[in-house]
Design a protein around this motif. Structure first.
Motif, PDB file in Angstrom:
ATOM      1  N   ALA A 175      74.303  52.249  21.911  1.00 61.79           N
ATOM      2  CA  ALA A 175      73.104  52.841  21.311  1.00 61.79           C
ATOM      3  C   ALA A 175      73.446  53.644  20.052  1.00 61.79           C
ATOM      4  O   ALA A 175      72.651  53.740  19.130  1.00 61.79           O
ATOM      5  CB  ALA A 175      72.388  53.728  22.327  1.00 61.79           C
ATOM      6  N   PHE A 176      74.656  54.215  20.041  1.00 64.71           N
ATOM      7  CA  PHE A 176      75.115  54.984  18.879  1.00 64.71           C
ATOM      8  C   PHE A 176      75.940  54.129  17.908  1.00 64.71           C
ATOM      9  O   PHE A 176      76.542  54.635  16.984  1.00 64.71           O
ATOM     10  CB  PHE A 176      75.960  56.179  19.332  1.00 64.71           C
ATOM     11  CG  PHE A 176      75.146  57.372  19.743  1.00 64.71           C
ATOM     12  CD1 PHE A 176      74.803  58.345  18.828  1.00 64.71           C
ATOM     13  CD2 PHE A 176      74.713  57.501  21.050  1.00 64.71           C
ATOM     14  CE1 PHE A 176      74.062  59.442  19.209  1.00 64.71           C
ATOM     15  CE2 PHE A 176      73.955  58.600  21.437  1.00 64.71           C
ATOM     16  CZ  PHE A 176      73.632  59.568  20.516  1.00 64.71           C
ATOM     17  N   HIS A 177      75.976  52.828  18.160  1.00 62.80           N
ATOM     18  CA  HIS A 177      76.711  51.872  17.313  1.00 62.80           C
ATOM     19  C   HIS A 177      78.192  52.208  17.227  1.00 62.80           C
ATOM     20  O   HIS A 177      78.806  52.102  16.168  1.00 62.80           O
ATOM     21  CB  HIS A 177      76.103  51.790  15.904  1.00 62.80           C
ATOM     22  CG  HIS A 177      74.637  51.536  15.929  1.00 62.80           C
ATOM     23  ND1 HIS A 177      74.103  50.324  16.306  1.00 62.80           N
ATOM     24  CD2 HIS A 177      73.579  52.333  15.635  1.00 62.80           C
ATOM     25  CE1 HIS A 177      72.776  50.393  16.243  1.00 62.80           C
ATOM     26  NE2 HIS A 177      72.433  51.595  15.849  1.00 62.80           N
ATOM     27  N   LEU A 178      78.767  52.612  18.372  1.00 63.57           N
ATOM     28  CA  LEU A 178      80.181  52.959  18.405  1.00 63.57           C
ATOM     29  C   LEU A 178      81.047  51.798  18.870  1.00 63.57           C
ATOM     30  O   LEU A 178      82.250  51.860  18.815  1.00 63.57           O
ATOM     31  CB  LEU A 178      80.431  54.171  19.320  1.00 63.57           C
ATOM     32  CG  LEU A 178      79.728  55.457  18.900  1.00 63.57           C
ATOM     33  CD1 LEU A 178      79.993  56.549  19.905  1.00 63.57           C
ATOM     34  CD2 LEU A 178      80.181  55.888  17.507  1.00 63.57           C
ATOM     35  N   GLU A 179      80.430  50.744  19.360  1.00 61.21           N
ATOM     36  CA  GLU A 179      81.191  49.577  19.827  1.00 61.21           C
ATOM     37  C   GLU A 179      81.031  48.429  18.884  1.00 61.21           C
ATOM     38  O   GLU A 179      80.095  48.266  18.175  1.00 61.21           O
ATOM     39  CB  GLU A 179      80.701  49.154  21.215  1.00 61.21           C
ATOM     40  CG  GLU A 179      81.108  50.145  22.263  1.00 61.21           C
ATOM     41  CD  GLU A 179      80.839  49.605  23.665  1.00 61.21           C
ATOM     42  OE1 GLU A 179      80.025  48.692  23.829  1.00 61.21           O
ATOM     43  OE2 GLU A 179      81.470  50.112  24.568  1.00 61.21           O
TER      44      GLU A 179
ATOM     45  N   MET B 179      78.465  62.658  28.735  1.00 58.68           N
ATOM     46  CA  MET B 179      78.663  61.492  27.872  1.00 58.68           C
ATOM     47  C   MET B 179      78.167  61.765  26.456  1.00 58.68           C
ATOM     48  O   MET B 179      78.806  61.364  25.487  1.00 58.68           O
ATOM     49  CB  MET B 179      77.966  60.264  28.461  1.00 58.68           C
ATOM     50  CG  MET B 179      78.668  59.694  29.672  1.00 58.68           C
ATOM     51  SD  MET B 179      77.915  58.164  30.232  1.00 58.68           S
ATOM     52  CE  MET B 179      76.819  58.780  31.501  1.00 58.68           C
ATOM     53  N   LEU B 180      77.042  62.478  26.337  1.00 61.36           N
ATOM     54  CA  LEU B 180      76.539  62.830  25.005  1.00 61.36           C
ATOM     55  C   LEU B 180      77.549  63.717  24.272  1.00 61.36           C
ATOM     56  O   LEU B 180      77.736  63.575  23.065  1.00 61.36           O
ATOM     57  CB  LEU B 180      75.186  63.539  25.111  1.00 61.36           C
ATOM     58  CG  LEU B 180      73.987  62.642  25.349  1.00 61.36           C
ATOM     59  CD1 LEU B 180      72.755  63.476  25.710  1.00 61.36           C
ATOM     60  CD2 LEU B 180      73.709  61.769  24.131  1.00 61.36           C
ATOM     61  N   GLU B 181      78.202  64.608  24.993  1.00 58.02           N
ATOM     62  CA  GLU B 181      79.226  65.455  24.371  1.00 58.02           C
ATOM     63  C   GLU B 181      80.411  64.617  23.916  1.00 58.02           C
ATOM     64  O   GLU B 181      80.972  64.862  22.848  1.00 58.02           O
ATOM     65  CB  GLU B 181      79.661  66.555  25.335  1.00 58.02           C
ATOM     66  CG  GLU B 181      78.586  67.605  25.528  1.00 58.02           C
ATOM     67  CD  GLU B 181      78.960  68.677  26.536  1.00 58.02           C
ATOM     68  OE1 GLU B 181      80.126  68.719  26.978  1.00 58.02           O
ATOM     69  OE2 GLU B 181      78.074  69.469  26.881  1.00 58.02           O
ATOM     70  N   ASP B 182      80.790  63.613  24.694  1.00 55.96           N
ATOM     71  CA  ASP B 182      81.870  62.711  24.286  1.00 55.96           C
ATOM     72  C   ASP B 182      81.490  61.952  23.017  1.00 55.96           C
ATOM     73  O   ASP B 182      82.309  61.782  22.111  1.00 55.96           O
ATOM     74  CB  ASP B 182      82.208  61.717  25.398  1.00 55.96           C
ATOM     75  CG  ASP B 182      82.869  62.381  26.601  1.00 55.96           C
ATOM     76  OD1 ASP B 182      83.362  63.523  26.467  1.00 55.96           O
ATOM     77  OD2 ASP B 182      82.881  61.744  27.675  1.00 55.96           O
TER      78      ASP B 182
ATOM     79  N   ASP C 166      76.778  51.623  27.441  1.00 52.25           N
ATOM     80  CA  ASP C 166      75.418  51.484  26.912  1.00 52.25           C
ATOM     81  C   ASP C 166      75.103  52.590  25.908  1.00 52.25           C
ATOM     82  O   ASP C 166      74.469  52.352  24.882  1.00 52.25           O
ATOM     83  CB  ASP C 166      74.392  51.508  28.050  1.00 52.25           C
ATOM     84  CG  ASP C 166      74.551  50.338  29.007  1.00 52.25           C
ATOM     85  OD1 ASP C 166      74.984  49.245  28.550  1.00 52.25           O
ATOM     86  OD2 ASP C 166      74.246  50.507  30.197  1.00 52.25           O
ATOM     87  N   LEU C 167      75.551  53.795  26.207  1.00 46.70           N
ATOM     88  CA  LEU C 167      75.336  54.919  25.297  1.00 46.70           C
ATOM     89  C   LEU C 167      76.096  54.700  23.992  1.00 46.70           C
ATOM     90  O   LEU C 167      75.547  54.896  22.901  1.00 46.70           O
ATOM     91  CB  LEU C 167      75.762  56.228  25.965  1.00 46.70           C
ATOM     92  CG  LEU C 167      75.459  57.506  25.195  1.00 46.70           C
ATOM     93  CD1 LEU C 167      73.964  57.675  24.992  1.00 46.70           C
ATOM     94  CD2 LEU C 167      76.025  58.707  25.936  1.00 46.70           C
ATOM     95  N   ALA C 168      77.341  54.268  24.083  1.00 52.22           N
ATOM     96  CA  ALA C 168      78.147  53.992  22.883  1.00 52.22           C
ATOM     97  C   ALA C 168      77.478  52.915  22.044  1.00 52.22           C
ATOM     98  O   ALA C 168      77.431  53.013  20.808  1.00 52.22           O
ATOM     99  CB  ALA C 168      79.553  53.584  23.280  1.00 52.22           C
TER     100      ALA C 168
END
Length: 78
Positions: free
Chosen positions: A74-78, A20-23, A70-72
């Protein structure tokens, strides 16, 4: 963005989180520090039942069974 990823070999949840981090890397720039918890007994004791753990800019944000949404977030991608 500084990302610290606590992991260990053979951890299937860690492998999923790494994928997921790679995505996320395709959408956001960040510097990744990957730490195998078995390399330090204090770190091992702290994280052994919590891995994978993802810390972003010194804030522990995600651990255990990590969901991509949740990861997205956290990276403000959503």
């Amino acid at each position: 963005m500084q990302v610290t990823f606590y992991t260990k070999a053979g951890c299937h949840l860690c492998e999923e989180a790494r994928d997921m981090l790679e995505d996320v890397a395709a959408q956001a720039e960040y510097e990744l520090t990957e730490i195998d918890i078995r390399g330090n007994s204090d770190i091992f004791e702290q994280y052994r039942y919590r891995i994978p753990v993802i810390i972003i800019n010194d804030k522990p944000l995600l651990e255990g069974r990590i969901q991509y949404a949740d990861l997205a977030r956290a990276f403000h991608l959503e």
